[in-house]
Structure formats: structure tokens, C-alpha cells
Scaffold this motif. Structure first.
Motif, mmCIF file in Angstrom:
data_model
loop_
_atom_site.group_PDB
_atom_site.id
_atom_site.type_symbol
_atom_site.label_atom_id
_atom_site.label_comp_id
_atom_site.label_asym_id
_atom_site.label_seq_id
_atom_site.Cartn_x
_atom_site.Cartn_y
_atom_site.Cartn_z
ATOM 1 N N LEU A 64 0.835 -1.198 0.000
ATOM 2 C CA LEU A 64 0.000 0.000 0.000
ATOM 3 C C LEU A 64 0.870 1.248 0.000
ATOM 4 C CD1 LEU A 64 -2.400 -1.275 2.796
ATOM 5 C CD2 LEU A 64 -2.703 -1.528 0.335
ATOM 6 N N GLU A 65 0.484 2.234 -0.826
ATOM 7 C CA GLU A 65 1.258 3.466 -0.952
ATOM 8 C C GLU A 65 0.319 4.669 -0.970
ATOM 9 O OE1 GLU A 65 4.421 3.174 -4.086
ATOM 10 O OE2 GLU A 65 3.361 1.312 -4.554
ATOM 11 N N ASN A 66 0.911 5.859 -0.740
ATOM 12 C CA ASN A 66 0.183 7.136 -0.816
ATOM 13 C C ASN A 66 -0.975 7.225 0.176
ATOM 14 O OD1 ASN A 66 1.772 8.385 -2.680
ATOM 15 N ND2 ASN A 66 0.338 8.206 -4.376
ATOM 16 N N LEU A 67 -0.851 6.582 1.326
ATOM 17 C CA LEU A 67 -1.910 6.652 2.325
ATOM 18 C C LEU A 67 -1.892 8.015 3.001
ATOM 19 C CD1 LEU A 67 -1.416 3.150 3.983
ATOM 20 C CD2 LEU A 67 -2.899 3.759 2.065
ATOM 21 N N PRO A 68 -3.054 8.617 3.252
ATOM 22 C CA PRO A 68 -3.086 9.949 3.886
ATOM 23 C C PRO A 68 -2.855 9.877 5.388
ATOM 24 C CG PRO A 68 -5.296 9.215 3.377
ATOM 25 C CD PRO A 68 -4.385 8.173 2.820
ATOM 26 N N VAL A 69 -2.212 10.886 5.930
ATOM 27 C CA VAL A 69 -2.007 10.997 7.376
ATOM 28 C C VAL A 69 -2.299 12.427 7.812
ATOM 29 C CG1 VAL A 69 -0.291 9.160 7.515
ATOM 30 C CG2 VAL A 69 0.452 11.486 7.046
ATOM 31 N N ASP A 70 -2.675 12.592 9.079
ATOM 32 C CA ASP A 70 -2.917 13.918 9.650
ATOM 33 C C ASP A 70 -1.588 14.632 9.869
ATOM 34 O OD1 ASP A 70 -5.518 13.146 9.732
ATOM 35 O OD2 ASP A 70 -5.541 12.717 11.873
ATOM 36 N N VAL A 71 -1.573 15.925 9.577
ATOM 37 C CA VAL A 71 -0.381 16.742 9.842
ATOM 38 C C VAL A 71 -0.842 18.095 10.397
ATOM 39 C CG1 VAL A 71 1.118 15.674 8.108
ATOM 40 C CG2 VAL A 71 -0.401 17.550 7.442
ATOM 41 N N PRO A 72 -0.049 18.695 11.289
ATOM 42 C CA PRO A 72 -0.424 19.999 11.883
ATOM 43 C C PRO A 72 -0.085 21.157 10.953
ATOM 44 C CG PRO A 72 1.636 19.238 12.814
ATOM 45 C CD PRO A 72 1.174 18.135 11.884
ATOM 46 N N THR A 73 -0.637 21.145 9.768
ATOM 47 C CA THR A 73 -0.416 22.208 8.786
ATOM 48 C C THR A 73 -1.771 22.604 8.212
ATOM 49 O OG1 THR A 73 -0.167 20.667 6.927
ATOM 50 C CG2 THR A 73 1.813 21.176 8.202
ATOM 51 N N PRO A 74 -1.855 23.691 7.472
ATOM 52 C CA PRO A 74 -3.146 24.096 6.893
ATOM 53 C C PRO A 74 -3.763 23.039 5.974
ATOM 54 C CG PRO A 74 -1.594 25.922 6.820
ATOM 55 C CD PRO A 74 -0.810 24.719 7.268
ATOM 56 N N GLN A 75 -2.951 22.154 5.376
ATOM 57 C CA GLN A 75 -3.516 21.134 4.488
ATOM 58 C C GLN A 75 -4.270 20.053 5.255
ATOM 59 O OE1 GLN A 75 -0.293 22.095 4.408
ATOM 60 N NE2 GLN A 75 0.330 22.551 2.322
ATOM 61 N N ARG A 76 -3.944 19.857 6.526
ATOM 62 C CA ARG A 76 -4.573 18.863 7.391
ATOM 63 C C ARG A 76 -4.171 17.433 7.059
ATOM 64 N NH1 ARG A 76 -9.265 20.031 10.089
ATOM 65 N NH2 ARG A 76 -8.946 17.922 10.920
ATOM 66 N N PHE A 77 -4.046 17.094 5.779
ATOM 67 C CA PHE A 77 -3.687 15.734 5.371
ATOM 68 C C PHE A 77 -2.655 15.791 4.254
ATOM 69 C CE2 PHE A 77 -8.050 15.392 6.939
ATOM 70 C CZ PHE A 77 -7.944 14.326 7.834
ATOM 71 N N VAL A 78 -1.733 14.810 4.252
ATOM 72 C CA VAL A 78 -0.777 14.649 3.149
ATOM 73 C C VAL A 78 -0.647 13.158 2.859
ATOM 74 C CG1 VAL A 78 0.526 16.741 3.708
ATOM 75 C CG2 VAL A 78 1.221 14.542 4.696
ATOM 76 N N ASN A 79 -0.179 12.830 1.652
ATOM 77 C CA ASN A 79 0.088 11.431 1.309
ATOM 78 C C ASN A 79 1.438 11.043 1.914
ATOM 79 O OD1 ASN A 79 -1.484 12.566 -1.369
ATOM 80 N ND2 ASN A 79 -2.124 10.511 -0.749
ATOM 81 N N GLY A 80 1.401 10.663 3.201
ATOM 82 C CA GLY A 80 2.653 10.448 3.904
ATOM 83 C C GLY A 80 2.766 9.113 4.604
ATOM 84 N N ALA A 81 2.038 8.100 4.149
ATOM 85 C CA ALA A 81 2.119 6.799 4.814
ATOM 86 C C ALA A 81 2.113 5.680 3.783
ATOM 87 C CB ALA A 81 0.964 6.621 5.796
ATOM 88 N N SER A 82 2.623 4.541 4.199
ATOM 89 C CA SER A 82 2.623 3.331 3.379
ATOM 90 C C SER A 82 2.269 2.160 4.283
ATOM 91 C CB SER A 82 3.997 3.121 2.725
ATOM 92 O OG SER A 82 5.013 3.061 3.712
ATOM 93 N N GLY A 83 2.147 0.987 3.704
ATOM 94 C CA GLY A 83 1.794 -0.160 4.532
ATOM 95 C C GLY A 83 1.813 -1.456 3.756
ATOM 96 N N GLU A 84 1.516 -2.524 4.466
ATOM 97 C CA GLU A 84 1.445 -3.840 3.839
ATOM 98 C C GLU A 84 0.459 -4.708 4.598
ATOM 99 O OE1 GLU A 84 5.191 -5.815 3.971
ATOM 100 O OE2 GLU A 84 5.299 -5.844 6.170
ATOM 101 N N ALA A 85 -0.065 -5.695 3.905
ATOM 102 C CA ALA A 85 -0.950 -6.688 4.505
ATOM 103 C C ALA A 85 -0.662 -8.018 3.831
ATOM 104 C CB ALA A 85 -2.420 -6.297 4.320
ATOM 105 N N TYR A 86 -0.576 -9.067 4.623
ATOM 106 C CA TYR A 86 -0.315 -10.386 4.033
ATOM 107 C C TYR A 86 -0.936 -11.457 4.919
ATOM 108 C CZ TYR A 86 3.574 -10.094 7.386
ATOM 109 O OH TYR A 86 4.329 -9.927 8.512
ATOM 110 N N GLY A 87 -1.169 -12.610 4.324
ATOM 111 C CA GLY A 87 -1.775 -13.688 5.087
ATOM 112 C C GLY A 87 -2.078 -14.884 4.205
ATOM 113 N N ALA A 88 -2.801 -15.836 4.774
ATOM 114 C CA ALA A 88 -3.159 -17.074 4.071
ATOM 115 C C ALA A 88 -4.547 -17.503 4.513
ATOM 116 C CB ALA A 88 -2.144 -18.170 4.361
#
Length: 220
Positions: A64-88
Motif C-alpha cells: 500500500l502506498e500514498n496513504l493519507p495521514v494527519d499533519v499539523p499544517t493548513p492542508q490537514r492531510f498529506v500522502n505520507g504513509a505506506s503499509g502492507e498486509a499479508y496472510g493465508a
């Protein structure tokens, strides 16, 4: 298909998803947020033991890429997170046999077991945590019995791990409102609710007419 009993499969996909509406509204969020992106990989195998029994296993991985996160700026959100998920996921299945008087082959149903792990990395804050909807274990057991041509009875048991949550570990006085307090939070998604399970029972009456076929059932 490998042969009459074995199947193998592999899938790959690239997906894009719009951020949530509150994250891109100009008043509350950032209209310039980019689309969320994900790459999925899935491999699996199925064996048909006979006309009644089969089993299958699937394994997956999601980047997972480009996930939004909260930031203390006027934009409130930026694409600043990534992640992964896996399983069976494992499934064992027994098909319902055609009804024959005197036959002992009257049970049918399936068992599924899923094991998963997720992670979300906040690249802005330099932190890592499990996803909000992380469920490491999901299991289902379905057993049915065919009494005769018209009547079936069965049960379904479902189990899954509790959802993660961020615990409140204390409080602090609200400087803007004397006499009121604000919560102090612990580790993000550092605690988990109790596991959940549920049992459903069903009795079903099937009927077949010249113009209409269907069933009536009772669930508890």
C-alpha cells in the motif's frame, strides 16, 4: 488446471482508490491529495479429493502506498504513509450429496481459517502500527445435515480476533477550558478488544412445485 484433481492460480493487480471525502474537502482537508495505491499478489492451489471433498489454500500480499495521514499544517492531510498486509486462507469443503433413502452421506459444509498481519508506516512521524481493521484470525465452521428430501438442519460458528484500538492512559487539563480535561493516548492501536464469536442455528424446509420452487427457514 494441472489435472483432473489439482488447480493452481496466480493473480496480480494494481488498484487506485480516492481518499475519504472528509480528507479532500477544501474546508476540512486537502483537495490536492493523490489517489491511494495498492499492488496485490495472490497465489493458490486447490485439490478435489473426490466428488464430495476438496480443499484449497490461498496466500496473498498487498503493498500500500500514498496513504493519507494527519499533519499539523493548513492542508490537514498529506500522502505520507505506506503499509502492507499479508496472510493465508485455508478452506476445506464437503458438497451436499444427492438425497438417496438409506444413504449415510447426509452431512455437508465447510471450514475456513484465515491468518493475516497488517502494518501501516507513518513516514512523516516515523512511527509504525497495525491497521485500524487488523484481524489476525478469522475462522468459520459450517455443518449441515440433510434429514430427507425436504428438511435440512445446520449450524454456523464464526470467530475472529478483536479489533485494535488506541487506549487512553491518562488525562491533562484543558488550558482553553479550565476545569475540563483532555485524554492522553497510549500507543497507536496498541491494545486489542476481546475476540468475537457467534453461533447460528438453522432449520430449512425446501419445496418444489410445478410452477414454484423455494424454501422456508428459521434462524436462531
Amino acid at each position: 488446471d494441472i489435472d483432473a484433481k489439482w488447480d493452481a492460480r496466480a493473480q496480480w493487480g494494481r488498484y487506485h482508490q480516492s481518499p475519504r471525502i472528509q480528507e479532500i474537502l477544501e474546508v476540512f482537508g486537502n483537495p490536492d491529495l493523490e489517489m491511494l495505491e495498492a499492488t496485490h499478489y495472490v497465489v493458490g492451489v486447490t485439490q478435489r479429493i473426490n466428488t464430495r471433498w476438496s480443499w484449497s489454500v490461498d496466500a496473498y500480499y498487498k503493498d500500500l502506498e500514498n496513504l493519507p495521514v494527519d499533519v499539523p499544517t493548513p492542508q490537514r492531510f498529506v500522502n505520507g504513509a505506506s503499509g502492507e498486509a499479508y496472510g493465508a486462507e485455508l478452506m476445506i469443503n464437503k458438497n451436499r450429496a444427492p438425497y438417496e433413502p438409506g444413504s449415510s452421506d447426509r452431512f455437508y459444509g465447510w471450514i475456513t481459517l484465515g491468518i493475516a498481519k497488517t502494518r501501516r508506516d507513518n513516514d512523516v512521524a516515523g512511527t509504525s502500527a497495525v491497521f485500524d481493521y487488523d484481524v489476525p484470525i478469522v475462522a468459520n465452521v459450517v455443518v449441515n445435515y440433510r434429514w430427507n428430501r425436504a428438511w435440512d438442519a445446520g449450524l454456523r460458528w464464526t470467530f475472529h480476533s478483536g479489533m485494535p484500538y488506541t487506549p487512553i492512559v491518562g488525562n491533562r487539563e484543558n488550558a482553553d477550558f479550565p476545569g475540563y480535561y483532555l485524554p492522553l493516548y497510549g500507543e497507536l492501536n496498541g491494545s486489542r478488544a476481546s475476540p468475537y464469536h457467534r453461533l447460528d442455528l438453522r432449520v430449512e424446509r425446501q419445496f418444489v412445485g410445478t410452477r414454484l420452487r423455494g424454501s422456508v427457514y428459521l434462524d436462531i
